[in-house]
Design an enzyme around this catalytic site. Structure first.
Site, short mmCIF file in Angstrom:
data_model
loop_
_atom_site.label_atom_id
_atom_site.label_comp_id
_atom_site.label_asym_id
_atom_site.label_seq_id
_atom_site.Cartn_x
_atom_site.Cartn_y
_atom_site.Cartn_z
N GLY A 367 0.67 -0.74 0.12
CA GLY A 367 -0.06 0.19 -0.16
C GLY A 367 0.86 1.15 -0.55
N HIS A 368 0.52 2.38 0.32
CA HIS A 368 0.59 3.44 -0.15
C HIS A 368 -0.17 4.06 0.45
CE1 HIS A 368 -1.18 4.17 -3.85
NE2 HIS A 368 -1.15 4.56 -4.34
N ASN A 370 0.47 8.95 2.14
CA ASN A 370 0.79 10.23 1.85
C ASN A 370 2.24 10.95 2.10
OD1 ASN A 370 -1.24 12.15 0.68
ND2 ASN A 370 -2.88 11.10 1.88
N TYR A 371 2.54 10.17 3.12
CA TYR A 371 3.74 9.24 4.19
C TYR A 371 5.14 9.23 3.16
CZ TYR A 371 2.47 14.13 6.47
OH TYR A 371 2.18 14.89 7.25
N GLY A 372 4.34 7.75 2.56
CA GLY A 372 5.42 6.69 1.91
C GLY A 372 4.20 5.65 1.54
N VAL A 374 4.19 0.99 2.42
CA VAL A 374 3.60 -0.59 2.54
C VAL A 374 4.96 -0.84 1.73
CG1 VAL A 374 3.29 -2.00 4.16
CG2 VAL A 374 2.28 0.20 4.54
N LYS A 389 7.08 -0.39 7.33
CA LYS A 389 6.75 0.67 6.65
C LYS A 389 7.04 2.18 6.66
CE LYS A 389 2.69 3.65 9.09
NZ LYS A 389 2.07 4.09 10.56
N ASP A 485 -7.72 6.39 16.68
CA ASP A 485 -8.02 6.74 15.44
C ASP A 485 -8.06 5.40 14.80
OD1 ASP A 485 -7.80 7.45 12.51
OD2 ASP A 485 -6.10 7.57 12.02
#
EC number: 2.7.12.2
Length: 668
Positions: A367-368, A370-372, A374, A389, A485
């Site tokens: 997965g991807h 906004n900050y990087g 996986v 991650k 969250d």
């Protein structure tokens, strides 16, 4: 000169039209800029805009809307400006051409003066104020329908403008010219003043907006990655059979194994080159001297090093964050907590883990955000499949706090309901966290609103709810931590082991200092008391807010879609109003038992004090009913994933399209 005379014949109506045209042009330019900015993928801009909308919604709830005023006045002004007396004086003239996009500041300032003079002054005021004009002779050119002047004084207040009036015949044109030239003596033009010839004004053209592409991640971090991403593959050798961890509440054994693994060291002439198919990203001075592991604070003088280092190593990226980054050793330090380097992580309690980039072999991207990204990787020394991650540091101090919080939670919590943590390392502006690989992915992959897949069935839904509640309960009771969250994308499942675990603790907080920041977590799953609060910074975030998010997540997994009406998805204010003012959604009675409906209703109580505690939820009849039953979770997840992959292959797509609400936020 003809332009100067034409400016004198401008009427207030013409000025208003010119202003309207300028306003329309300005709005078009503004919209173009907004459209351009909307294409940016920068997470901070998107987040700031979303927070601003939420804040506006909160203020609207606190303030009473007053009836709009001024509309009658605008209608009266419009009627007065279009009275018969004014209409008779209007000369049907086309609008003056707009200035060129690339014109000088002087031309723009003079053009704005024309608009102001035309819109705010009547014809009489214009004639009285133009004392520097000297019109000696007027010629009417009927063929070209232009009014020209043979001699005209230069008016420094009005720029030259080409205006072509509509003249029907010579008599009418002469009559109008006489009306515009009363018999009075004009002052002499100053002899010492010299004015350069003004260029002709070309039609206005919207300035071209150049979209400068954002510098790539590899360029910003000094890496020379191949187009396909980070390559961690090794040359062909004896095949090793990857291993999977058996369900275990502790990862102590694997951490000790990783700590004993050897690190391949040695100087490399080109830090960005590929050696044996492995991306070499060793930081400066990491192999030339001992690693600074004495304490977790940077050495004295790091501030000077960061300011003088320029763009070498990490200095250019972290010049303003010397309290976190040790430029000399290439490590990321959190005072009194932990220290990260290219060789691994060291905690203040003495425990450490040694995992390096050279030991990982890239297998797949999971997965991807906004900050990087996986990624699925293989740890070659132990032959263990992991999930890494990547979190890029974007000069945002809040991101440093999130990294620290997540690493602390993962390190402290050894639970069968929380993903295992193997280690972490820091290289060239990014932190890599190595965690347990959950082959089922996040729970949003096993449900969908389509009839082919549908929502999750009740027995498996109770199994998921029980696991999530136990994970949240351990965080709160054993570590005094709240998640903040809770949502389906932060709950992982394993088809091989049949387990469900919590992940993503970047915005978690300690209950001792639990003053919640504005809009922490995903707004779509935020409790109504947090949304409608005018001062969320002063409202204590309790576990009751996580219970609301849990109930909403269970309801979404049961329905296969976000539980609030789809008609509110496109409008943020409509969705917020539905959460705060509307009735809470419920499970459909024709598909789920009364116990399941009661469980969700308790979690979605609008008043926080009426929501049950974790201890009460674990003893709810719905969870007790399925606690000792084998719901075949492993087979259920496997069957769902196979059905989903089959649909994707038939459609030739990479993922199922979902109707996503406006408040949903992507991220890692």
């Amino acid at each position: 000169m003809e332009d100067k005379f034409a400016n004198l014949s401008l009427h207030e109506k013409t000025g208003k039209s010119s202003i309207q045209l300028n306003e329309q042009t300005g709005s078009d330019n503004g919209s173009a800029v907004k459209r351009t900015s909307s294409t940016s993928s920068h997470y901070n801009n998107i987040n700031a805009d979303l927070h601003a909308r939420v804040k506006a919604f909160q203020e609207q709830r606190a303030l009473k809307r007053s009836a709009s005023v001024g509309s009658n006045q605008s209608e009266q002004d419009k009627g007065s400006s279009q009275s018969p007396k004014h209409i008779q004086q209007i000369v049907n003239k086309p609008l003056p051409p707009l200035p060129v996009a690339g014109s000088s500041k002087v031309s723009q300032r003079m053009s704005s003066q024309v608009v102001q003079a035309s819109s705010k002054s009547t014809l009489k005021n214009v004639l009285d104020n133009q004392e520097t004009q000297n019109i000696t002779d007027v010629n009417i050119n009927i063929d070209t329908t232009k009014i020209t002047a043979t001699t005209i004084g230069v008016n420094t207040g009005l720029p030259a403008t080409d205006i072509t009036p509509s003249v029907s015949n010579t008599a009418s044109a002469t009559h109008k010219a006489q009306l515009l030239n009363p018999n009075r003596r004009a002052p002499r033009r100053p002899l010492s003043t010299q004015h350069p010839t003004r260029p002709n004004v070309a039609p206005h053209k919207a300035p071209a907006i150049i979209n400068t592409p954002k510098q790539s991640l590899s360029a910003r971090r000094g890496l020379k990655l191949p187009p396909g991403g980070m390559s961690l593959k090794m040359p062909t050798k004896t095949a090793q059979q990857p291993q999977q961890f058996a369900p275990s509440p502790s990862n102590k054994k694997h951490i000790e194994t990783l700590s004993n693994s050897k690190v391949v060291e040695g100087k490399r002439s080109n830090p960005g080159s590929l050696i044996n198919g492995v991306q070499s990203t060793s930081t400066s001075s990491s192999t030339e001297g001992p690693h600074d592991t004495v304490g977790t604070t940077p050495r004295t003088g790091n501030s000077n090093n960061s300011s003088n280092s320029g763009s070498s190593g990490g200095g250019g990226l972290f010049a303003n964050f010397s309290k976190y980054v040790d430029i000399k050793s290439g490590s990321l330090n959190f005072a009194g907590k932990l220290s990260l380097s290219s060789k691994g992580i060291d905690f203040s309690n003495g425990s450490s883990s040694r995992i390096t980039l050279d030991e990982l072999e890239f297998l797949d991207e999971l997965g991807h955000g906004n900050y990087g990204n996986v990624s699925k990787v293989l740890h070659k020394p132990t032959n263990v499949i992991m999930a890494t991650k990547e979190v890029r540091l974007e000069l945002d101090e809040a991101k440093f706090r999130q990294i620290l919080m997540e690493l602390e939670v993962l390190h402290k919590c050894n639970s069968p309901y929380i993903v295992d943590f193997y280690g972490a390392f820091f290289i060239e502006g990014a932190v890599y966290m190595c965690m347990e690989y959950m082959d089922g992915g996040s729970l949003d992959k096993i449900y969908d609103e389509s009839s082919e897949i549908g929502g999750i069935d009740e027995p498996q839904l109770a199994f998921i709810a029980n696991a999530v509640i136990h994970g949240l309960k351990e965080l709160k009771e054993q570590h005094n931590i709240i998640h903040r969250d809770v949502k389906p994308t932060n709950i992982l499942c394993s088809a091989n082991q049949g387990t469900v675990k919590l992940c993503d603790f970047g915005v978690s907080g300690n209950l001792v200092a639990s003053l919640a920041k504005t809009n922490i977590g995903c707004q779509s799953y935020m409790a109504p008391e947090r949304i409608k609060s005018l001062n969320p910074d002063r409202a204590t975030y309790t576990v009751q807010s996580d219970i609301w998010s849990l109930g909403l997540s269970i309801l979404e997994m049961a329905l296969g879609r976000y539980p609030y009406p789809p008609e509110t998805y496109d409008n943020i204010f409509s969705q917020l109003s539905a959460i705060v003012d509307g009735p809470p959604p419920r499970l459909p009675s024709d598909k789920f038992s009364s116990d399941a409906q009661d469980f969700v209703s308790l979690c979605l109580q609008k008043i926080p004090e009426r929501r049950p505690t974790y201890a009460a939820l674990t003893e709810h009849p719905w969870l007790v009913k399925y606690r000792n039953q084998d719901v075949h979770m492993s087979e259920y997840i496997t069957e769902r994933l196979e059905r989903r992959n089959k649909i994707l292959r038939e459609r030739g797509e990479n993922g199922l399209s979902k109707n996503v609400p406006a408040l949903h936020m992507g991220g890692l």
